[in-house]
Scaffold this motif. Structure first.
Motif, PDB file in Angstrom:
ATOM      1  N   ASN A 156       0.688  -1.393   0.038  1.00 53.75           N
ATOM      2  CA  ASN A 156      -0.009   0.182  -0.121  1.00 53.75           C
ATOM      3  C   ASN A 156       0.859   1.289   0.030  1.00 53.75           C
ATOM      4  OD1 ASN A 156      -2.486  -1.308  -0.018  1.00 53.75           O
ATOM      5  ND2 ASN A 156      -2.131  -1.819   2.316  1.00 53.75           N
ATOM      6  N   ILE A 157       1.900   1.310   0.663  1.00 55.04           N
ATOM      7  CA  ILE A 157       2.829   2.617   0.808  1.00 55.04           C
ATOM      8  C   ILE A 157       3.596   2.542  -0.487  1.00 55.04           C
ATOM      9  CG2 ILE A 157       4.910   3.440   1.942  1.00 55.04           C
ATOM     10  CD1 ILE A 157       3.862   2.327   4.504  1.00 55.04           C
TER      11      ILE A 157
ATOM     12  N   ASN B 151       7.491  14.347   4.529  1.00 51.91           N
ATOM     13  CA  ASN B 151       6.446  14.451   5.462  1.00 51.91           C
ATOM     14  C   ASN B 151       6.279  13.281   6.273  1.00 51.91           C
ATOM     15  OD1 ASN B 151       3.196  13.791   6.244  1.00 51.91           O
ATOM     16  ND2 ASN B 151       4.030  15.866   6.916  1.00 51.91           N
ATOM     17  N   ILE B 152       6.185  12.038   5.354  1.00 47.35           N
ATOM     18  CA  ILE B 152       6.109  10.712   5.756  1.00 47.35           C
ATOM     19  C   ILE B 152       7.266  10.243   6.447  1.00 47.35           C
ATOM     20  CG2 ILE B 152       6.785   9.604   3.562  1.00 47.35           C
ATOM     21  CD1 ILE B 152       4.686   7.392   4.387  1.00 47.35           C
TER      22      ILE B 152
ATOM     23  N   ALA C 140       0.121   7.311   6.137  1.00 47.51           N
ATOM     24  CA  ALA C 140       0.493   7.476   4.707  1.00 47.51           C
ATOM     25  C   ALA C 140      -0.694   7.525   3.516  1.00 47.51           C
ATOM     26  CB  ALA C 140       1.450   6.552   4.173  1.00 47.51           C
ATOM     27  N   VAL C 141      -1.482   6.519   3.877  1.00 42.57           N
ATOM     28  CA  VAL C 141      -2.589   6.398   2.892  1.00 42.57           C
ATOM     29  C   VAL C 141      -3.475   7.915   2.911  1.00 42.57           C
ATOM     30  CG1 VAL C 141      -5.013   5.315   2.590  1.00 42.57           C
ATOM     31  CG2 VAL C 141      -2.559   4.077   3.012  1.00 42.57           C
ATOM     32  N   GLU C 142      -3.936   8.458   4.227  1.00 44.65           N
ATOM     33  CA  GLU C 142      -4.692   9.647   4.406  1.00 44.65           C
ATOM     34  C   GLU C 142      -3.881  10.711   3.882  1.00 44.65           C
ATOM     35  OE1 GLU C 142      -7.441  11.676   7.702  1.00 44.65           O
ATOM     36  OE2 GLU C 142      -6.400   9.834   8.205  1.00 44.65           O
TER      37      GLU C 142
ATOM     38  N   ILE D  88       4.380  -0.336  11.246  1.00 42.62           N
ATOM     39  CA  ILE D  88       3.821   0.081   9.838  1.00 42.62           C
ATOM     40  C   ILE D  88       2.612  -0.122   9.838  1.00 42.62           C
ATOM     41  CG2 ILE D  88       4.497  -0.405   7.441  1.00 42.62           C
ATOM     42  CD1 ILE D  88       7.451  -1.093   8.173  1.00 42.62           C
ATOM     43  N   GLU D  89       2.168  -1.277   9.999  1.00 38.89           N
ATOM     44  CA  GLU D  89       0.874  -1.735   9.739  1.00 38.89           C
ATOM     45  C   GLU D  89      -0.327  -0.831  10.461  1.00 38.89           C
ATOM     46  OE1 GLU D  89      -1.844  -3.893   7.845  1.00 38.89           O
ATOM     47  OE2 GLU D  89       0.203  -4.066   7.661  1.00 38.89           O
ATOM     48  N   SER D  90       0.174  -0.558  11.866  1.00 42.60           N
ATOM     49  CA  SER D  90      -0.853   0.261  12.708  1.00 42.60           C
ATOM     50  C   SER D  90      -0.842   1.666  12.517  1.00 42.60           C
ATOM     51  CB  SER D  90      -0.724  -0.417  14.089  1.00 42.60           C
ATOM     52  OG  SER D  90      -0.931  -1.769  14.318  1.00 42.60           O
TER      53      SER D  90
END
Length: 702
Positions: free
Chosen positions: A118-119, A169-170, A153-155, A145-147
């Motif tokens: 996803n990332i 930023n990330i 990152a997705v938002e 990473i998962e939680s």
């Protein structure tokens, strides 16, 4: 063809490496490798040269244990499926292959298993994904990473049009999440920042009504302020008009007073000049009178002594005449000269000589003789009394054995450890050691002639005494060297030999401490070169004729306030040490040691903090003025302050006067006070002492 050959080389090299591994996992991986090599349909990673390359990187660069090779390659095949959905036909295959190979390196994505699909899909430029992955340094098996990172990152991706800004930023948020124990708080805070950045605020109806009410109140206050400003402006105009008139009156009055003061100062200046000239003329007369009186007294005293000498000489002549044998008729006293001659002559030819007395020739006796034999004659029994007697051998003490800590037949590490054990015992008994002590001790044990460079009072002499105690040796402070005989001694008038302390150190194995080496006579100091070679079988012929063998225990330690290159702003009488002497010394800088002073003032932490605060201010003055600060506080001063406080002999005000204020210029003290005030917050326990110090500075300003 070249590319095909290169790919074949990689495949062959990887196969060779797998065959050299004897672990079960490596053999299993070799079988799988050979299967893929011969069965293209079973491969997941294509082309096969890419599979061989990443496997090679895994073995050589990843620092992964052999038993994990199969697991890593299985994980890598999953990552490959995500990155290359169309295998070699995936757009940008060459660039993505480079990134994929980079993932297998040490601390890469695959050995750490931190690939997230996803990332990864959030980045159009996959090199930015690698930048982010390199900043994940902590253990990630706890769901970081998962939680947290992936949801954020997705938002966050929707809030950034520029991918570089999103990457920065990330990375920043990932670091905060790794370094903060309360990850949920960090996550919520960063999401809130994204909302505010985009103009999204959580505002309800009640908050809006409250904001409207506050705006109405602010409007009312604004109107009142406008009215007050008008009133103030009117009053300011009135005051301005009044002040302008007052200023003109005060200016006129001041100008009149200045003119009057200048006139009176001119009169006073003329009177002072006249008084100065009169004083100079009077002093000249006094000096001339004293000079004349001194000359007259000197001549009178000289004439008186000369008269007494003449009377004594006449008395001697008369005595000689009375005791002179018959036939001697004349004794003459020659004129005034450096040596008095008594001339005795026989009677003239026409005079009668007593019968039986042999005629005598004129004989001259003088108190000036070249040797004892000229005076005594040829009588050898008397002459030998005046011959120079050889100096007795110097056997007043026995030559000591070599000290165990200086015996180079033993390993240095063993000797040094023994010295450190002694030091530890002395520390346990309450002894304080300078932070440079170990280096100086090493130089002494290695016979390297240390030259201790440091300001006055930093503990150089005390350090030498500690070294002597640890080595179980005597040390002699021979002071600065003014003449050669300070080192070599000299022969006395009676044929003896005046032994200097340096001779005793050289012969009997002591430490010769040449303190203030930079304050001596550089021409005489050069004589040290003969003793600084440090050859174990060296010897020297001293002025008494004795060839003295250098004792193995003999050591030279020099010390000075400068680096040997001449005077500086604080030590303006220092000489430049001859270059040949400097080359034979090992320079070691000995500064002030706050830890030593902290132990000295352990019972008075407020005074220690004030001392550190004062020294920081003097250091800042030195930095800004490119020179050493005057009146610095030394370790010796700290010891003295402790004694005052222990004995309650001086109170705080007197200690400040005598140790920190007196003999210092007010401009310098004002700078010190101002800088101490700036950094006082770091030394709050010195507040009371600083307040008293500041009051004294104000009094000195007047």
């Amino acid at each position: 063809m070249l590319a095909k050959n290169a790919n074949d080389d990689v495949v062959n090299e990887t196969e060779r490496m797998l065959r050299t591994h004897y672990s079960a996992d490596a053999r299993e991986l070799l079988n799988k490798f050979l299967y893929y090599k011969n069965n293209p349909d079973g491969r997941i990673i294509e082309p096969f040269s890419l599979y061989a390359t990443v496997l090679n990187i895994l073995i050589t660069s990843s620092a992964v244990a052999p038993e994990r090779y199969s697991d890593m390659m299985s994980y890598g095949e999953k990552v490959y499926s995500k990155m290359f959905p169309y295998e070699e036909k995936t757009p940008g295959f060459e660039e993505l292959s480079t990134i994929y190979m980079e993932m297998y390196n040490k601390d890469g994505i695959i050995p750490r298993k931190i690939f997230d699909e996803n990332i990864y899909d959030l980045f159009s430029d996959k090199f930015n994904f690698m930048k982010w992955a390199k900043n994940i340094t902590t253990y990630t098996g706890d769901g970081l990473i998962e939680s947290f990172i992936k949801p954020y990152a997705v938002e966050a991706r929707g809030y950034f049009l520029d991918e570089d800004c999103f990457t920065a930023n990330i990375i920043d948020v990932s670091r905060k999440l790794q370094n903060n124990a309360d990850r949920q708080a960090v996550y919520d805070d960063e999401i809130e920042k994204l909302h505010r950045m985009s103009g999204i605020y959580d505002v309800n109806e009640a908050a809006l009504l409250d904001a409207v009410r506050k705006i109405q109140m602010a409007q009312v206050l604004h109107d009142r302020v406008v009215e007050l400003v008008k009133v103030v402006e009117e009053r300011v105009n009135i005051l301005d008009s009044t002040s302008r008139s007052s200023v003109r009156e005060v200016k006129t009055l001041c100008e009149d007073e200045v003119k009057k003061a200048k006139y009176e100062l001119g009169i006073i200046d003329d009177k002072l000049k006249k008084a100065y000239d009169d004083c100079i003329a009077e002093q000249k007369q006094v000096v001339l009178y004293e000079k004349k009186k001194l000359i007259d007294d000197t001549f009178a005293e000289a004439e008186e002594r000369l008269s007494a000498l003449k009377q004594a000489a006449e008395k001697v002549i008369n005595t000689v005449k009375l005791e002179m044998p018959e036939g001697i008729t004349q004794v003459e006293l020659t004129g005034v000269q450096r040596t008095a001659d008594i001339r005795v002559s026989a009677p003239a030819a026409e005079k009668q000589v007593v019968s039986g007395a042999a005629p005598r020739q004129s004989v001259v006796y003088s108190d000036y003789v070249s040797t004892a034999a000229d005076y005594i004659g040829n009588n050898g029994d008397y002459a030998k009394v005046y011959d120079v007697q050889p100096a007795a051998p110097d056997n007043d003490i026995e030559i000591p054995e070599i000290k165990p800590l200086l015996d180079e037949e033993k390993k240095f590490t063993e000797r040094y450890q023994e010295a450190m054990d002694k030091k530890a015992y002395m520390i346990a008994m309450g002894e304080h050691f300078h932070y440079m002590f170990d280096d100086v001790l090493t130089a002494v044990m290695e016979n390297a002639n240390p030259y201790l460079i440091g300001p006055s009072g930093c503990g150089k002499t005390y350090m030498v005494s500690q070294i002597a105690r640890i080595l179980d040796m005597d040390y002699i402070d021979i002071g600065y060297i003014n003449e050669e005989y300070d080192i070599l001694g000299f022969c006395t008038a009676d044929g003896g030999y005046s032994r200097p302390n340096f001779y005793r150190c050289y012969k009997y194995g002591k430490i010769a401490f040449c303190d203030e080496l930079d304050n001596g006579n550089s021409r005489a100091t050069v004589k040290l070169n003969s003793f600084l070679s440090n050859l174990m079988d060296a010897s020297y012929n001293f002025p008494n004729g004795e060839n003295v063998k250098r004792h193995p225990n003999f050591r030279i330690i020099g010390a000075g306030n400068t680096d040997g290159n001449g005077a500086d702003s604080n030590y303006n009488s220092r000489e430049k040490i001859e270059e040949s002497v400097q080359q034979r010394f090992t320079p070691i800088y000995i500064g002030y040691d706050n830890e030593v002073e902290k132990r000295i003032l352990v019972d008075y932490p407020d005074w220690y903090s004030f001392l550190v605060l004062f020294r920081k201010a003097t250091d800042e003055w030195s930095r800004k003025n490119y020179g050493d600060a005057p009146g610095i506080i030394t370790t010796r001063d700290a010891t003295r302050i402790k004694k005052y406080l222990d004995n309650k002999s001086f109170d705080m005000n007197k200690i400040l006067d005598y140790e920190f204020i007196q003999t210092k210029d007010i401009t310098y003290l004002a700078f010190i006070e101002d800088y101490m005030k700036q950094i006082l917050k770091d030394h709050e326990n010195a507040m009371d002492i600083f307040r008293a110090f500041s009051e004294k500075i104000d009094l000195k300003r007047g």
